[in-house]
Design a protein around this motif. Structure first.
Motif, PDB file in Angstrom:
ATOM      1  N   ALA A 103       0.846  -1.202   0.000  1.00 48.60           N
ATOM      2  CA  ALA A 103       0.000   0.000   0.000  1.00 48.60           C
ATOM      3  C   ALA A 103       0.878   1.247   0.000  1.00 48.60           C
ATOM      4  O   ALA A 103       1.839   1.342   0.754  1.00 48.60           O
ATOM      5  CB  ALA A 103      -0.925  -0.004   1.211  1.00 48.60           C
ATOM      6  N   ASP A 104       0.511   2.205  -0.833  1.00 45.46           N
ATOM      7  CA  ASP A 104       1.326   3.414  -0.941  1.00 45.46           C
ATOM      8  C   ASP A 104       0.690   4.630  -0.274  1.00 45.46           C
ATOM      9  O   ASP A 104       1.139   5.738  -0.467  1.00 45.46           O
ATOM     10  CB  ASP A 104       1.633   3.720  -2.409  1.00 45.46           C
ATOM     11  CG  ASP A 104       0.376   3.891  -3.247  1.00 45.46           C
ATOM     12  OD1 ASP A 104      -0.741   3.774  -2.707  1.00 45.46           O
ATOM     13  OD2 ASP A 104       0.515   4.143  -4.455  1.00 45.46           O
ATOM     14  N   HIS A 105      -0.344   4.415   0.528  1.00 45.74           N
ATOM     15  CA  HIS A 105      -0.974   5.527   1.241  1.00 45.74           C
ATOM     16  C   HIS A 105      -0.576   5.485   2.719  1.00 45.74           C
ATOM     17  O   HIS A 105      -0.135   4.451   3.219  1.00 45.74           O
ATOM     18  CB  HIS A 105      -2.503   5.460   1.098  1.00 45.74           C
ATOM     19  CG  HIS A 105      -3.096   4.232   1.709  1.00 45.74           C
ATOM     20  ND1 HIS A 105      -3.095   3.009   1.062  1.00 45.74           N
ATOM     21  CD2 HIS A 105      -3.684   4.026   2.909  1.00 45.74           C
ATOM     22  CE1 HIS A 105      -3.674   2.111   1.844  1.00 45.74           C
ATOM     23  NE2 HIS A 105      -4.026   2.696   2.966  1.00 45.74           N
ATOM     24  N   GLU A 106      -0.727   6.621   3.397  1.00 45.29           N
ATOM     25  CA  GLU A 106      -0.392   6.687   4.823  1.00 45.29           C
ATOM     26  C   GLU A 106      -1.399   5.873   5.623  1.00 45.29           C
ATOM     27  O   GLU A 106      -2.604   6.055   5.469  1.00 45.29           O
ATOM     28  CB  GLU A 106      -0.397   8.137   5.305  1.00 45.29           C
ATOM     29  CG  GLU A 106       0.843   8.913   4.922  1.00 45.29           C
ATOM     30  CD  GLU A 106       2.126   8.302   5.465  1.00 45.29           C
ATOM     31  OE1 GLU A 106       2.183   7.950   6.657  1.00 45.29           O
ATOM     32  OE2 GLU A 106       3.072   8.156   4.676  1.00 45.29           O
ATOM     33  N   HIS A 107      -0.886   4.981   6.446  1.00 47.08           N
ATOM     34  CA  HIS A 107      -1.733   4.165   7.293  1.00 47.08           C
ATOM     35  C   HIS A 107      -0.886   3.506   8.374  1.00 47.08           C
ATOM     36  O   HIS A 107       0.341   3.601   8.359  1.00 47.08           O
ATOM     37  CB  HIS A 107      -2.485   3.112   6.479  1.00 47.08           C
ATOM     38  CG  HIS A 107      -1.597   2.106   5.815  1.00 47.08           C
ATOM     39  ND1 HIS A 107      -0.846   2.391   4.696  1.00 47.08           N
ATOM     40  CD2 HIS A 107      -1.328   0.830   6.135  1.00 47.08           C
ATOM     41  CE1 HIS A 107      -0.166   1.321   4.351  1.00 47.08           C
ATOM     42  NE2 HIS A 107      -0.427   0.350   5.211  1.00 47.08           N
ATOM     43  N   HIS A 108      -1.549   2.855   9.309  1.00 47.70           N
ATOM     44  CA  HIS A 108      -0.889   2.163  10.416  1.00 47.70           C
ATOM     45  C   HIS A 108      -1.356   0.713  10.400  1.00 47.70           C
ATOM     46  O   HIS A 108      -2.028   0.293   9.451  1.00 47.70           O
ATOM     47  CB  HIS A 108      -1.217   2.876  11.728  1.00 47.70           C
ATOM     48  CG  HIS A 108      -0.856   4.329  11.698  1.00 47.70           C
ATOM     49  ND1 HIS A 108       0.440   4.776  11.776  1.00 47.70           N
ATOM     50  CD2 HIS A 108      -1.627   5.444  11.533  1.00 47.70           C
ATOM     51  CE1 HIS A 108       0.452   6.105  11.694  1.00 47.70           C
ATOM     52  NE2 HIS A 108      -0.798   6.532  11.550  1.00 47.70           N
ATOM     53  N   HIS A 109      -0.986  -0.052  11.431  1.00 46.15           N
ATOM     54  CA  HIS A 109      -1.268  -1.484  11.375  1.00 46.15           C
ATOM     55  C   HIS A 109      -1.742  -2.088  12.686  1.00 46.15           C
ATOM     56  O   HIS A 109      -1.237  -1.738  13.752  1.00 46.15           O
ATOM     57  CB  HIS A 109      -0.005  -2.241  10.937  1.00 46.15           C
ATOM     58  CG  HIS A 109       0.450  -1.863   9.576  1.00 46.15           C
ATOM     59  ND1 HIS A 109       1.415  -0.907   9.354  1.00 46.15           N
ATOM     60  CD2 HIS A 109       0.039  -2.284   8.347  1.00 46.15           C
ATOM     61  CE1 HIS A 109       1.596  -0.780   8.051  1.00 46.15           C
ATOM     62  NE2 HIS A 109       0.780  -1.587   7.424  1.00 46.15           N
ATOM     63  N   PHE A 110      -2.677  -3.018  12.567  1.00 50.60           N
ATOM     64  CA  PHE A 110      -2.988  -3.974  13.608  1.00 50.60           C
ATOM     65  C   PHE A 110      -2.143  -5.197  13.310  1.00 50.60           C
ATOM     66  O   PHE A 110      -1.996  -5.588  12.143  1.00 50.60           O
ATOM     67  CB  PHE A 110      -4.458  -4.440  13.546  1.00 50.60           C
ATOM     68  CG  PHE A 110      -5.476  -3.468  14.036  1.00 50.60           C
ATOM     69  CD1 PHE A 110      -5.495  -3.065  15.367  1.00 50.60           C
ATOM     70  CD2 PHE A 110      -6.458  -2.991  13.188  1.00 50.60           C
ATOM     71  CE1 PHE A 110      -6.466  -2.186  15.830  1.00 50.60           C
ATOM     72  CE2 PHE A 110      -7.434  -2.116  13.632  1.00 50.60           C
ATOM     73  CZ  PHE A 110      -7.447  -1.712  14.957  1.00 50.60           C
ATOM     74  N   VAL A 111      -1.598  -5.825  14.356  1.00 50.72           N
ATOM     75  CA  VAL A 111      -0.890  -7.095  14.218  1.00 50.72           C
ATOM     76  C   VAL A 111      -1.587  -8.081  15.140  1.00 50.72           C
ATOM     77  O   VAL A 111      -1.776  -7.799  16.322  1.00 50.72           O
ATOM     78  CB  VAL A 111       0.606  -6.961  14.596  1.00 50.72           C
ATOM     79  CG1 VAL A 111       1.288  -8.313  14.573  1.00 50.72           C
ATOM     80  CG2 VAL A 111       1.295  -5.996  13.653  1.00 50.72           C
ATOM     81  N   VAL A 112      -1.982  -9.219  14.590  1.00 44.85           N
ATOM     82  CA  VAL A 112      -2.681 -10.232  15.374  1.00 44.85           C
ATOM     83  C   VAL A 112      -1.638 -11.166  15.976  1.00 44.85           C
ATOM     84  O   VAL A 112      -0.953 -11.885  15.239  1.00 44.85           O
ATOM     85  CB  VAL A 112      -3.698 -11.002  14.515  1.00 44.85           C
ATOM     86  CG1 VAL A 112      -4.458 -12.010  15.362  1.00 44.85           C
ATOM     87  CG2 VAL A 112      -4.655 -10.041  13.819  1.00 44.85           C
ATOM     88  N   ASP A 113      -1.518 -11.123  17.322  1.00 38.83           N
ATOM     89  CA  ASP A 113      -0.547 -11.978  18.009  1.00 38.83           C
ATOM     90  C   ASP A 113      -0.872 -13.448  17.757  1.00 38.83           C
ATOM     91  O   ASP A 113      -2.032 -13.860  17.762  1.00 38.83           O
ATOM     92  CB  ASP A 113      -0.560 -11.712  19.523  1.00 38.83           C
ATOM     93  CG  ASP A 113       0.163 -10.414  19.881  1.00 38.83           C
ATOM     94  OD1 ASP A 113       0.958  -9.927  19.057  1.00 38.83           O
ATOM     95  OD2 ASP A 113      -0.077  -9.903  20.993  1.00 38.83           O
ATOM     96  N   GLY A 114       0.159 -14.233  17.519  1.00 36.17           N
ATOM     97  CA  GLY A 114       0.000 -15.664  17.308  1.00 36.17           C
ATOM     98  C   GLY A 114      -0.433 -16.039  15.903  1.00 36.17           C
ATOM     99  O   GLY A 114      -0.596 -17.215  15.601  1.00 36.17           O
ATOM    100  N   GLU A 115      -0.642 -15.075  15.069  1.00 34.78           N
ATOM    101  CA  GLU A 115      -1.025 -15.326  13.679  1.00 34.78           C
ATOM    102  C   GLU A 115      -0.096 -14.524  12.768  1.00 34.78           C
ATOM    103  O   GLU A 115       0.478 -13.531  13.183  1.00 34.78           O
ATOM    104  CB  GLU A 115      -2.475 -14.886  13.410  1.00 34.78           C
ATOM    105  CG  GLU A 115      -3.518 -15.607  14.225  1.00 34.78           C
ATOM    106  CD  GLU A 115      -4.927 -15.115  13.915  1.00 34.78           C
ATOM    107  OE1 GLU A 115      -5.155 -14.585  12.793  1.00 34.78           O
ATOM    108  OE2 GLU A 115      -5.791 -15.253  14.787  1.00 34.78           O
TER     109      GLU A 115
END
Length: 154
Positions: A103-115
Motif C-alpha cells: 500500500a502506498d498511502h499513509e496508514h498504520h497497522h494492527f498485528v494479530v498476536d500468534g497469527e
C-alpha cells in the motif's frame, strides 16, 4: 487506436496499457530500478493482488507456485531494493519478522498476536497528539503505529 494502446504524452508513440508486465516495468523504471526478468516477475506476484502484506517466505512460496525460478536470497534482495526505491514499506515485528506492505498511502497497522496477520488501520483513525523533538540534524520521516491484537477466548 485500440483499447490497449494510447498516445504517449509528448512523444506520439503508442504505449501498451493493461499489460501487467508492462505496468511493472514502467513502475520499476519510474523509481530508477532496471526491470530485470526476476524483478518484473516478482513485482507482478507482489502487486497483482492489490494492497497486502507479505513476508519474504510468503513471496517465495507464491513465486514457486507461479514457477518463477528464484532463490530466497534473491527474494530478500528484491524486497530490499523495492523498499529502498519506495515501492514497499517494511514493517518489522519483534525485531525478527518482517512484512512488506504494498500500500502506498499513509496508514498504520494492527498485528494479530500468534497469527501471521497484519491489518491496515486508516491514518485518520490514529491521533498522535505530540511527537518528541528529533535530535539535531534529523527530521521525522514517518510515524508508524502498530497496535497488537489478541483473540478473545469465548
Amino acid at each position: 487506436m485500440s483499447d490497449l494502446t494510447s498516445q504517449d504524452q509528448g512523444y506520439g508513440t503508442p504505449v501498451r496499457q493493461g499489460c501487467p508486465f508492462h505496468d511493472i516495468r514502467q513502475k520499476l523504471r519510474r523509481v530508477g530500478l532496471r526491470p530485470t526478468r526476476q524483478r518484473v516477475s516478482l513485482g507482478w506476484v507482489l502487486f497483482a493482488k492489490g494492497q497486502r502484506h507479505v513476508s519474504a517466505e510468503m513471496l517465495f512460496e507464491e513465486a514457486m507456485k507461479e514457477r518463477i525460478p528464484v532463490s530466497l536470497a534473491t527474494i530478500y534482495n528484491t524486497l530490499r531494493q523495492f523498499t529502498e526505491a519506495g515501492l514497499l514499506r517494511e514493517l518489522t515485528l519483534d525485531g525478527a519478522k518482517a512484512y512488506f506492505d504494498t500500500a502506498d498511502h499513509e496508514h498504520h497497522h494492527f498485528v494479530v498476536d500468534g497469527e501471521n496477520r497484519v491489518i491496515d488501520i486508516p491514518a485518520e483513525e490514529i491521533d498522535v497528539a505530540s511527537l518528541p523533538v528529533p535530535p539535531e540534524g534529523y527530521e521525522i520521516a514517518r510515524v508508524d503505529v502498530v497496535v497488537r491484537l489478541r483473540k478473545i477466548d469465548d
